[in-house]
Design a protein around this motif. Structure first.
Motif, PDB file in Angstrom:
ATOM      1  N   GLN A 314       0.825  -1.208   0.000  1.00 30.20           N
ATOM      2  CA  GLN A 314       0.000   0.000   0.000  1.00 30.20           C
ATOM      3  C   GLN A 314       0.861   1.260   0.000  1.00 30.20           C
ATOM      4  O   GLN A 314       0.531   2.249  -0.656  1.00 30.20           O
ATOM      5  N   PHE A 315       1.977   1.197   0.711  1.00 33.96           N
ATOM      6  CA  PHE A 315       2.856   2.365   0.687  1.00 33.96           C
ATOM      7  C   PHE A 315       3.454   2.564  -0.701  1.00 33.96           C
ATOM      8  O   PHE A 315       3.586   3.702  -1.181  1.00 33.96           O
ATOM      9  N   ALA A 316       3.837   1.461  -1.357  1.00 31.40           N
ATOM     10  CA  ALA A 316       4.391   1.581  -2.706  1.00 31.40           C
ATOM     11  C   ALA A 316       3.370   2.185  -3.659  1.00 31.40           C
ATOM     12  O   ALA A 316       3.704   3.017  -4.512  1.00 31.40           O
ATOM     13  N   ALA A 317       2.094   1.781  -3.518  1.00 30.36           N
ATOM     14  CA  ALA A 317       1.053   2.373  -4.366  1.00 30.36           C
ATOM     15  C   ALA A 317       0.855   3.849  -4.063  1.00 30.36           C
ATOM     16  O   ALA A 317       0.603   4.661  -4.954  1.00 30.36           O
ATOM     17  N   TRP A 318       0.992   4.224  -2.793  1.00 29.86           N
ATOM     18  CA  TRP A 318       0.834   5.638  -2.432  1.00 29.86           C
ATOM     19  C   TRP A 318       2.029   6.465  -2.884  1.00 29.86           C
ATOM     20  O   TRP A 318       1.879   7.612  -3.317  1.00 29.86           O
ATOM     21  N   ALA A 319       3.247   5.906  -2.778  1.00 32.87           N
ATOM     22  CA  ALA A 319       4.459   6.675  -3.052  1.00 32.87           C
ATOM     23  C   ALA A 319       4.625   6.999  -4.524  1.00 32.87           C
ATOM     24  O   ALA A 319       5.424   7.877  -4.879  1.00 32.87           O
ATOM     25  N   ASP A 320       3.907   6.323  -5.414  1.00 33.33           N
ATOM     26  CA  ASP A 320       4.028   6.577  -6.845  1.00 33.33           C
ATOM     27  C   ASP A 320       3.452   7.958  -7.169  1.00 33.33           C
ATOM     28  O   ASP A 320       2.244   8.153  -7.247  1.00 33.33           O
ATOM     29  N   GLY A 321       4.342   8.920  -7.325  1.00 30.07           N
ATOM     30  CA  GLY A 321       3.935  10.277  -7.654  1.00 30.07           C
ATOM     31  C   GLY A 321       3.705  11.171  -6.460  1.00 30.07           C
ATOM     32  O   GLY A 321       3.328  12.342  -6.629  1.00 30.07           O
ATOM     33  N   ALA A 322       3.914  10.680  -5.233  1.00 32.47           N
ATOM     34  CA  ALA A 322       3.717  11.520  -4.053  1.00 32.47           C
ATOM     35  C   ALA A 322       4.891  12.482  -3.880  1.00 32.47           C
ATOM     36  O   ALA A 322       6.007  12.226  -4.335  1.00 32.47           O
ATOM     37  N   GLU A 323       4.626  13.591  -3.204  1.00 33.00           N
ATOM     38  CA  GLU A 323       5.662  14.607  -3.015  1.00 33.00           C
ATOM     39  C   GLU A 323       6.418  14.403  -1.702  1.00 33.00           C
ATOM     40  O   GLU A 323       7.637  14.542  -1.650  1.00 33.00           O
ATOM     41  N   SER A 324       5.733  14.112  -0.630  1.00 35.65           N
ATOM     42  CA  SER A 324       6.373  13.967   0.682  1.00 35.65           C
ATOM     43  C   SER A 324       6.752  12.515   0.941  1.00 35.65           C
ATOM     44  O   SER A 324       6.494  11.965   2.013  1.00 35.65           O
ATOM     45  N   VAL A 325       7.382  11.872  -0.063  1.00 33.91           N
ATOM     46  CA  VAL A 325       7.683  10.458   0.054  1.00 33.91           C
ATOM     47  C   VAL A 325       8.778  10.206   1.087  1.00 33.91           C
ATOM     48  O   VAL A 325       8.771   9.174   1.769  1.00 33.91           O
ATOM     49  N   VAL A 326       9.715  11.136   1.243  1.00 35.40           N
ATOM     50  CA  VAL A 326      10.827  10.911   2.162  1.00 35.40           C
ATOM     51  C   VAL A 326      10.325  10.811   3.597  1.00 35.40           C
ATOM     52  O   VAL A 326      10.724   9.920   4.364  1.00 35.40           O
ATOM     53  N   ALA A 327       9.439  11.724   4.004  1.00 29.41           N
ATOM     54  CA  ALA A 327       8.940  11.716   5.376  1.00 29.41           C
ATOM     55  C   ALA A 327       8.166  10.436   5.674  1.00 29.41           C
ATOM     56  O   ALA A 327       8.375   9.774   6.703  1.00 29.41           O
ATOM     57  N   VAL A 328       7.264  10.071   4.755  1.00 32.82           N
ATOM     58  CA  VAL A 328       6.482   8.859   4.977  1.00 32.82           C
ATOM     59  C   VAL A 328       7.378   7.624   4.920  1.00 32.82           C
ATOM     60  O   VAL A 328       7.207   6.664   5.688  1.00 32.82           O
ATOM     61  N   LEU A 329       8.360   7.632   4.016  1.00 32.31           N
ATOM     62  CA  LEU A 329       9.288   6.515   3.932  1.00 32.31           C
ATOM     63  C   LEU A 329      10.079   6.369   5.231  1.00 32.31           C
ATOM     64  O   LEU A 329      10.321   5.246   5.706  1.00 32.31           O
ATOM     65  N   ALA A 330      10.468   7.482   5.819  1.00 32.12           N
ATOM     66  CA  ALA A 330      11.184   7.422   7.091  1.00 32.12           C
ATOM     67  C   ALA A 330      10.306   6.840   8.191  1.00 32.12           C
ATOM     68  O   ALA A 330      10.764   6.038   9.017  1.00 32.12           O
ATOM     69  N   VAL A 331       9.024   7.227   8.208  1.00 29.20           N
ATOM     70  CA  VAL A 331       8.103   6.707   9.231  1.00 29.20           C
ATOM     71  C   VAL A 331       7.925   5.204   9.073  1.00 29.20           C
ATOM     72  O   VAL A 331       8.032   4.438  10.046  1.00 29.20           O
ATOM     73  N   PHE A 332       7.656   4.756   7.849  1.00 29.10           N
ATOM     74  CA  PHE A 332       7.444   3.329   7.642  1.00 29.10           C
ATOM     75  C   PHE A 332       8.739   2.544   7.854  1.00 29.10           C
ATOM     76  O   PHE A 332       8.707   1.411   8.344  1.00 29.10           O
ATOM     77  N   GLY A 333       9.868   3.121   7.497  1.00 26.26           N
ATOM     78  CA  GLY A 333      11.136   2.449   7.775  1.00 26.26           C
ATOM     79  C   GLY A 333      11.377   2.284   9.262  1.00 26.26           C
ATOM     80  O   GLY A 333      11.843   1.233   9.729  1.00 26.26           O
ATOM     81  N   ALA A 334      11.064   3.327  10.041  1.00 27.06           N
ATOM     82  CA  ALA A 334      11.210   3.231  11.494  1.00 27.06           C
ATOM     83  C   ALA A 334      10.263   2.191  12.080  1.00 27.06           C
ATOM     84  O   ALA A 334      10.631   1.434  12.993  1.00 27.06           O
ATOM     85  N   LEU A 335       9.028   2.133  11.554  1.00 29.67           N
ATOM     86  CA  LEU A 335       8.078   1.135  12.044  1.00 29.67           C
ATOM     87  C   LEU A 335       8.553  -0.283  11.717  1.00 29.67           C
ATOM     88  O   LEU A 335       8.443  -1.195  12.554  1.00 29.67           O
ATOM     89  N   ASN A 336       9.068  -0.479  10.521  1.00 30.19           N
ATOM     90  CA  ASN A 336       9.581  -1.813  10.166  1.00 30.19           C
ATOM     91  C   ASN A 336      10.771  -2.198  11.046  1.00 30.19           C
ATOM     92  O   ASN A 336      10.891  -3.355  11.474  1.00 30.19           O
TER      93      ASN A 336
END
Length: 753
Positions: A314-336
């Motif tokens: 779901q994150f990969a589907a959201w990140a396609d074309g998103a602008e604030s991908v770094v912040a969300v990627l950092a959050v999901f990376g920390a959660l993982n």
């Protein structure tokens, strides 16, 4: 199944209660004023004065069979009340226990009466009650108790779906009515399952009803929000979160993994099912956080992987074309990362699920946003977290080192993204020294010790590289001595207490960094084709020299002799890049002579390189027929090789061959007849010298040369030489053979028959 576990626990509790009742019966005769020991007026003594702990092994055990009638089986006989066949003790006798004294202290010397035998008796031991055997479920129980229940639940769910389909097709119910009806039926099933599970019996039918109700509620929310749009998306997401939380609570309360799968994955899948991935990324993060907390607490490893995959997609589907991908990627990376570390902390020892989750999370972070600055950030984060985890008591050392290794790998990737050429080689080769320092500061495992001893006995290059330390026990053992104590203290300050796995981590890291640096050098800066005569670049020379210097220093830090081999290989390649022709042969021979002061095998290796270059370039074997193009250069090169051979004991045995080859290629200029004479003289001379010295090896060598000369004379000379040269070859060769035969008969020590 869960019911079997509950039944086993109930049986175990009943056994413990019976044991406690027996122990309570044994305490009835105790003196309330002295709870630590039995009273003097009691008919028996309890063998365990304190029910909360086992008896001290130093206390004397009661005599077997000494319990009075009616006493507890845990009571011991009173003083003087010896069983038949046992010696009696007089309380008034010297050394006997005084009245009222406790019988649980260590026996004093002389406490036994004469003739009583040894005072030591068998020690009392407490055996815990045997755990009841887990009841076995046969096929009939499985079919009747589980399969029927779940088939019934699936049938009800399918029936509800068919009912709604018929109602919709015939126009009985509108969108709102049928959605409300589906929700009420699902909630009713869930409530019925909860009531049965909590108040009646923990059957599979109750669990199946509750699970079907949860699935129906999720389906109702999906229909109401995404299909019919009866409620806003935010309300549908909130409803999915509530249903997921309720199902998760029931899963943890009932220890039912299936309910956890339905509740947690249903809540996680809600954004995708409702078509609200863009608006539901915050909800996804919250639901994923709750899921992590539950799966870590319950240690549901398979569910953890399913949740990770679902959230990632779901994150990969959201990140396609998103602008604030770094912040969300950092959050999901920390959660993982929290998921992986949490699963590791909940289970002692190495957890492969945590290790693979960390690796998968790193790959997700890299592929999610391809940017060199982002690589630097996540590399630094992994390195810092890995170093911190080495000091976390509940996290295994391998997982901490894996995290640190991921950070190093990401740093290598970031360096390759930021720059190219020589800086990449230097950056990849630099960490080799750190890994080598750790390698020398940690105890080598026993299997690696044996392998190193076997290889070292064959390829030892220097005394400092010989594995001569005793490495028995752990790193803190007195017989373990690191190569450099200051370096070992620095490693301990960074990584904490030493561990055996540190050695494997250092070895893998060292090999990986060297492979990267050497591979880049051979592919870009200094390919092997450059040794064929092309002019080397400065970057090639610096790269090769850097690898050689780092390999040499790493060998000093770690004691790995193969690094010395790598350093010498780099030296040979550097020499081959900078020189060619006669200077290259002279340089290799000179290096061989200098290496003879350190290692015989290293010197012989460089002599072999010098000889190979001389034979390939200056004095090829074809010169034995056609002669030399540059006789002087060939002579100088072969003299240098011969001198290098003389520097080692083993080389001195091979030096005569180099001298003979030098003489052969030089004498060819005078004619093939002189070459035949030279070989014949060599063979006969070796034969005669072997006869005089009684050396069989020399005699065989001489006979071999004579055989080679005979083949040359009768094959080559006979067909290729002119008449006079042919006559001279045969006559001289014959005379020399007669001389050899005469000498054999005269000098041979064994008499002829």
């Amino acid at each position: 199944m869960v019911e079997d576990r509950i039944a086993a626990l109930e049986d175990h509790a009943a056994a413990l209660e019976e044991r406690v009742r027996d122990l309570e019966a044994g305490r009835k005769s105790w003196n309330p004023g002295r709870p630590e020991a039995p009273g003097r007026e009691s008919a028996g003594r309890s063998a365990w004065p304190d029910l909360g702990r086992a008896p001290d092994p130093s206390w004397p055990a009661p005599s077997p069979g000494a319990a009075t009638p009616g006493a507890s089986p845990f009571d011991t006989p009173s003083p003087g009340a010896a069983a038949p066949g046992e010696p009696s003790y007089d309380p008034a006798s010297p050394g006997a226990a005084t009245p009222g004294a406790s019988s649980y202290g260590p026996p004093s010397s002389g406490s036994a009466t004469p003739g009583a035998g040894p005072t030591s008796q068998p020690r009392a031991t407490w055996t815990p009650p045997a755990r009841p055997a887990k009841p076995q479920r046969d096929l009939e129980d499985v079919l009747g108790g589980s399969v029927l229940a779940w088939l019934g639940g699936i049938a009800i769910l399918a029936g509800l779906a068919f009912l709604l389909t018929i109602a919709i097709s015939r126009g009985w119910l509108g969108e709102g009515a049928r959605t409300v009806l589906a929700g009420l039926l699902s909630a009713g099933l869930l409530g019925t399952g909860i009531w049965l599970r909590e108040h009646k019996d923990r059957t599979e039918a109750a669990l199946a009803a509750a699970a079907v109700g949860v699935a129906g509620l999720f389906g109702t929310i999906l229909i109401a929000g995404a299909v019919y749009e009866l409620v806003p998306t935010t309300v549908a997401l909130a409803g999915a979160a509530i249903v997921g939380a309720a199902a998760t609570y029931l899963a943890t309360r009932w220890n039912a993994t299936l309910m956890g799968w339905l509740g947690l994955l249903g809540a996680l899948f809600a954004p995708a099912a409702l078509g609200a991935i863009d608006e539901g990324v915050v909800y996804l993060a919250i639901a994923y956080t709750a899921t992590i907390a539950v799966v870590v607490w319950q240690r549901w490893y398979a569910l953890a992987w399913a949740a990770f995959a679902l959230a990632t997609l779901q994150f990969a589907a959201w990140a396609d074309g998103a602008e604030s991908v770094v912040a969300v990627l950092a959050v999901f990376g920390a959660l993982n990362a929290a998921l992986a570390v949490g699963l590791e902390a909940r289970r002692p020892g190495l957890n492969l699920s945590s290790a693979f989750l960390l690796a998968a999370n790193a790959a997700l972070l890299v592929l999610g946003h391809w940017d060199e600055h982002w690589f630097i950030a996540i590399a630094a984060t992994h390195a810092i977290v890995g170093l911190a985890l080495t000091r976390a008591p509940r996290v295994s050392r391998p997982v901490a080192l894996i995290t640190l290794g991921i950070g190093v790998g990401l740093a290598d990737l970031a360096l390759a993204s930021l720059t190219s050429g020589l800086p990449v080689v230097l950056g990849w080769a630099g960490p080799v020294l750190a890994f080598a320092a750790l390698l020398g500061a940690r105890r080598r495992p026993a299997a690696m010790d044996q392998l190193a001893a076997e290889l070292g006995s064959t390829f030892t290059l220097s005394p400092s590289a010989v594995p001569g330390r005793e490495r028995v026990g752990d790193d803190a053992a007195p017989d373990f001595a690191p190569r450099n104590r200051l370096v070992a203290r620095a490693c301990d300050a960074v990584l904490g207490r030493p561990a055996t796995v540190d050695w494997y981590f250092a070895a893998l890291g060292l090999v990986a960094q060297l492979v990267l640096a050497i591979g880049h050098t051979l592919a870009t800066e200094a390919p092997l084709e450059a040794l064929a005569g092309a002019t080397p670049t400065t970057e090639a020379l610096v790269a090769v020299a850097t690898i050689g210097a780092i390999a040499f220093l790493a060998a000093r830090l770690s004691g790995v002799f193969l690094l010395d081999v790598l350093a010498l290989t780099a030296l040979a390649q550097f020499t081959g890049l900078t020189l060619e022709g006669l200077p290259l042969t002279l340089a290799l021979a000179t290096e061989a002579g200098l290496l003879a002061l350190i290692s015989q095998r290293a010197s012989l290796a460089f002599v072999a390189l010098a000889a190979a270059h001389a034979l390939y370039v200056l004095a090829p074997p074809i010169a034995l027929i056609d002669g030399l193009d540059r006789p002087l250069e060939a002579a100088v090169a072969l003299v240098a090789v011969t001198a290098a051979l003389l520097a080692t004991p083993l080389g001195r045995k091979v030096a005569p061959v180099a001298v003979l080859y030098l003489a052969s290629v030089e004498v060819v200029a005078l004619g093939q007849t002189f070459l035949s004479i030279l070989w014949a003289l060599t063979g006969v001379g070796a034969l005669i010298f072997g006869l005089v010295r009684d050396d069989k090896t020399l005699r065989l060598v001489g006979l071999g040369f004579i055989a080679v000369t005979a083949a040359k004379v009768f094959v080559y000379d006979l067909s290729e030489l002119d008449s006079l040269a042919r006559v001279a070859s045969f006559i001289v060769f014959g005379v020399l053979l007669l001389l050899g035969a005469f000498t054999w008969q005269r000098v041979r020590p064994r008499p002829l028959p």
